[in-house]
Design a protein around this motif. Structure first.
Motif, PDB file in Angstrom:
ATOM      1  N   ARG A 149       3.807  -8.371   7.909  1.00 34.31           N
ATOM      2  CA  ARG A 149       3.033  -7.151   8.178  1.00 34.31           C
ATOM      3  C   ARG A 149       3.583  -6.393   9.383  1.00 34.31           C
ATOM      4  NH1 ARG A 149      -2.517  -7.711  10.250  1.00 34.31           N
ATOM      5  NH2 ARG A 149      -2.339  -9.796   9.397  1.00 34.31           N
ATOM      6  N   TYR A 150       4.103  -7.132  10.354  1.00 37.12           N
ATOM      7  CA  TYR A 150       4.641  -6.523  11.575  1.00 37.12           C
ATOM      8  C   TYR A 150       6.147  -6.731  11.595  1.00 37.12           C
ATOM      9  CZ  TYR A 150      -0.223  -6.520  13.120  1.00 37.12           C
ATOM     10  OH  TYR A 150      -1.574  -6.309  13.209  1.00 37.12           O
ATOM     11  N   GLY A 151       6.885  -5.677  11.828  1.00 36.63           N
ATOM     12  CA  GLY A 151       8.340  -5.760  11.869  1.00 36.63           C
ATOM     13  C   GLY A 151       8.841  -6.571  13.049  1.00 36.63           C
ATOM     14  N   PRO A 152      10.114  -6.988  13.005  1.00 41.52           N
ATOM     15  CA  PRO A 152      10.685  -7.848  14.037  1.00 41.52           C
ATOM     16  C   PRO A 152      10.642  -7.249  15.444  1.00 41.52           C
ATOM     17  CG  PRO A 152      12.218  -7.568  12.210  1.00 41.52           C
ATOM     18  CD  PRO A 152      11.035  -6.713  11.922  1.00 41.52           C
ATOM     19  N   ASP A 153      10.568  -5.949  15.561  1.00 44.07           N
ATOM     20  CA  ASP A 153      10.525  -5.318  16.874  1.00 44.07           C
ATOM     21  C   ASP A 153       9.112  -5.191  17.425  1.00 44.07           C
ATOM     22  OD1 ASP A 153      13.286  -5.018  16.915  1.00 44.07           O
ATOM     23  OD2 ASP A 153      13.199  -3.053  15.923  1.00 44.07           O
ATOM     24  N   ASP A 154       8.125  -5.527  16.619  1.00 45.66           N
ATOM     25  CA  ASP A 154       6.729  -5.416  17.051  1.00 45.66           C
ATOM     26  C   ASP A 154       6.362  -6.610  17.937  1.00 45.66           C
ATOM     27  OD1 ASP A 154       3.664  -5.854  16.689  1.00 45.66           O
ATOM     28  OD2 ASP A 154       4.039  -3.822  15.927  1.00 45.66           O
TER      29      ASP A 154
END
Length: 178
Positions: A149-154
Motif C-alpha cells: 500500500r505504501y511505496g518504498p520511499d514512504d
C-alpha cells in the motif's frame, strides 16, 4: 460487558471515521480481536485495551488529523477527550509507532508514556492479525499488504520494513500466552 470508556471510544471512532468506512471496518475487526483477549487481563486493563482498539486509527480521521502521524494525532485526541492515560499511551505506541516516528523525524511520542509491554503487544497483535476488510489475516500477509500500500520511499514502508522482526516478535509473544 462494555464499560463506559469502551462505549465512549466506540462512539468516538464511529463518529470520526464515518468518512473512512474502510478504516472503520478494519478498526471493528481489531476491536473484535481485542475483545477476545479480555480474559488475559484484569477488567480495567481489558477495558483500556478494547478502548484503544477502537481509537488506534482515529488519527487518520480528517477531523482529528493534525501532524499527519496517526498514532500521535489519535493519542492527542484521546487525551483531549479524557480517556484513561493507558488508552492514550496504547494509541500513541501501537504497532511499531516509535519506528515510524524515527523514520518521519518526529519527536511527538515524547509527550506520552510507554504502555506496559504485554498490553502493547496485545494491541499490536490485534492490529497485525486483522486485514483492511476486518477479517483475520496472518501477520505476514498483513505486513505484506501494508508494504504494498505504501511505496518504498514512504516512511510507513521504511518503518515496517526495518521493524518487521520486532512487530512479528510482539505477535509471537502474544501467541505464547494464548
Amino acid at each position: 460487558m462494555s464499560s463506559l470508556q469502551v462505549t465512549r471510544a466506540r462512539v468516538a471512532a464511529e463518529s470520526c471515521l464515518v468518512a473512512l468506512p474502510g478504516r472503520l471496518t478494519h478498526v471493528r475487526g481489531v476491536v473484535a480481536a481485542a475483545d477476545g483477549l479480555r480474559g488475559h487481563f484484569d477488567v480495567a486493563s481489558a477495558d483500556c485495551l478494547v478502548a484503544a482498539a477502537w481509537l488506534h486509527d482515529v488519527g487518520y480521521a480528517p477531523s482529528v488529523r493534525s501532524t499527519g502521524f496517526h498514532p500521535v494525532d489519535g493519542a492527542a485526541f484521546a487525551r483531549r477527550e479524557g480517556f484513561d492515560e493507558l488508552v492514550v499511551s496504547l494509541v500513541a505506541f501501537h504497532s511499531g509507532a516509535p519506528a515510524e516516528a524515527r523514520e518521519r523525524g518526529i519527536n511527538g511520542l515524547s509527550a506520552f508514556s510507554a504502555p506496559p509491554q504485554q498490553l502493547l503487544d496485545a494491541l499490536t497483535f490485534c492490529d497485525l492479525t486483522t486485514g483492511p476488510d476486518g477479517a483475520a489475516v496472518t501477520p505476514g500477509d498483513r505486513l505484506h499488504e501494508v508494504l504494498q500500500r505504501y511505496g518504498p520511499d514512504d516512511p510507513v514502508h521504511r518503518a515496517v520494513d526495518s521493524n518487521r522482526v520486532e512487530l512479528l516478535a510482539a505477535v509471537n509473544r502474544v501467541r505464547a500466552w494464548l
